[in-house]
Write an enzyme that holds these catalytic residues in place. Sequence first.
Site, PDB file in Angstrom:
ATOM      1  N   LYS A 242     -47.449 -28.369  15.487  1.00 23.81           N
ATOM      2  CA  LYS A 242     -47.649 -29.722  15.999  1.00 23.81           C
ATOM      3  C   LYS A 242     -46.719 -30.721  15.303  1.00 23.81           C
ATOM      4  CE  LYS A 242     -51.901 -29.421  14.798  1.00 23.81           C
ATOM      5  NZ  LYS A 242     -53.347 -29.587  14.544  1.00 23.81           N
TER       6      LYS A 242
ATOM      7  N   THR B  58     -55.473 -42.414  14.896  1.00 20.98           N
ATOM      8  CA  THR B  58     -55.200 -41.023  15.267  1.00 20.98           C
ATOM      9  C   THR B  58     -56.166 -40.041  14.615  1.00 20.98           C
ATOM     10  OG1 THR B  58     -53.597 -40.821  13.455  1.00 20.98           O
ATOM     11  CG2 THR B  58     -52.744 -41.505  15.616  1.00 20.98           C
TER      12      THR B  58
ATOM     13  N   GLY C 197     -58.777 -37.373  14.018  1.00 17.29           N
ATOM     14  CA  GLY C 197     -59.379 -36.337  14.842  1.00 17.29           C
ATOM     15  C   GLY C 197     -58.462 -35.720  15.882  1.00 17.29           C
ATOM     16  N   THR C 198     -57.176 -36.028  15.831  1.00 19.98           N
ATOM     17  CA  THR C 198     -56.273 -35.491  16.854  1.00 19.98           C
ATOM     18  C   THR C 198     -56.168 -33.970  16.789  1.00 19.98           C
ATOM     19  OG1 THR C 198     -54.408 -35.981  15.382  1.00 19.98           O
ATOM     20  CG2 THR C 198     -54.878 -37.572  17.128  1.00 19.98           C
ATOM     21  N   GLY C 199     -56.054 -33.420  15.583  1.00 20.55           N
ATOM     22  CA  GLY C 199     -55.938 -31.966  15.455  1.00 20.55           C
ATOM     23  C   GLY C 199     -57.185 -31.240  15.921  1.00 20.55           C
ATOM     24  N   CYS C 200     -58.341 -31.761  15.547  1.00 22.35           N
ATOM     25  CA  CYS C 200     -59.612 -31.174  15.993  1.00 22.35           C
ATOM     26  C   CYS C 200     -59.723 -31.228  17.508  1.00 22.35           C
ATOM     27  CB  CYS C 200     -60.790 -31.933  15.381  1.00 22.35           C
ATOM     28  SG  CYS C 200     -60.795 -32.015  13.582  1.00 22.35           S
TER      29      CYS C 200
END
Length: 273
Positions: free
Chosen positions: A182, A215, A217-220
């Site tokens: 990412k 931003t 919590g974007t990965g979760c």
Amino acid sequence: MNTQTTSKTPVALTIAGSDSGGGAGIQADLRTFAFHCVHGTCAITCVTAQNTVGVARVDAMPKEAVIAQIHAVVEDIGVQAAKTGMLLNQEIIAAVAQEVETLQIDNLVVDPVMVSRTGAQLISDDAVQTISHLLIPKAIIVTPNRYEAQILTNLEINSLDEMKAAAQMIHRELRAKAVLVKGGGMQESLRGVDIYFDGQNLETLSTKQVDTENTHGTGCTLSAAIAANLAMGKDLFTAVQQAKNYLTTALSHALDIGKGQGPVRHFFPLLKN
């Protein structure tokens, strides 16, 4: 994996930590599952006291409690896909890896929560090694951010070519079936550009850049959306593409709450304006 459910509704399982601020972890995962009309189940690995400013306290669940939660869900309800988030320590990581194998959980999305988007390492070196060698090889896809990819490969990542090299190395050296490196932590035009590699196809995935500081919590959210799409029966690359589109739109409607970094808005379609 037990794919028999008591209804026609797809079921996904998240194995992750609780975020008291509601922006990431279990809370973000369950909202993401719900948006996709997938029934969400969970196994909580740790409880955090956190908000938009930071994390004040983390308490790990006993590994036996984590195992019991996974068994309770899989043996009764059944799941079509699962994802891991913050597993916190070596003991929990090893236990989860063993349960994935024992219960034959095939559609496993591993978000290797090791390093924050700012580059701060969140777990011990021993825990990193356990994720690398016990959990990642069992995943259908692993979704490291820039800094996690650097740790997994010992490569410095500052360019698109270096992102591609990292994705290929994680696939080759750690036996990941597919990798999504990412680019949220990259600079300028590479911010938000992701690299997908499954051993054959090397793809650069780009969407519009969203100018926001909110931003959290974007990965979760991205990994949960991939798992939700897999639970619905979509192929892996389609699941990744649709998850990235979902996250981009949720990010463009991010919540400006609290004194720090707000979360993405998972239920953006419910907005009237």
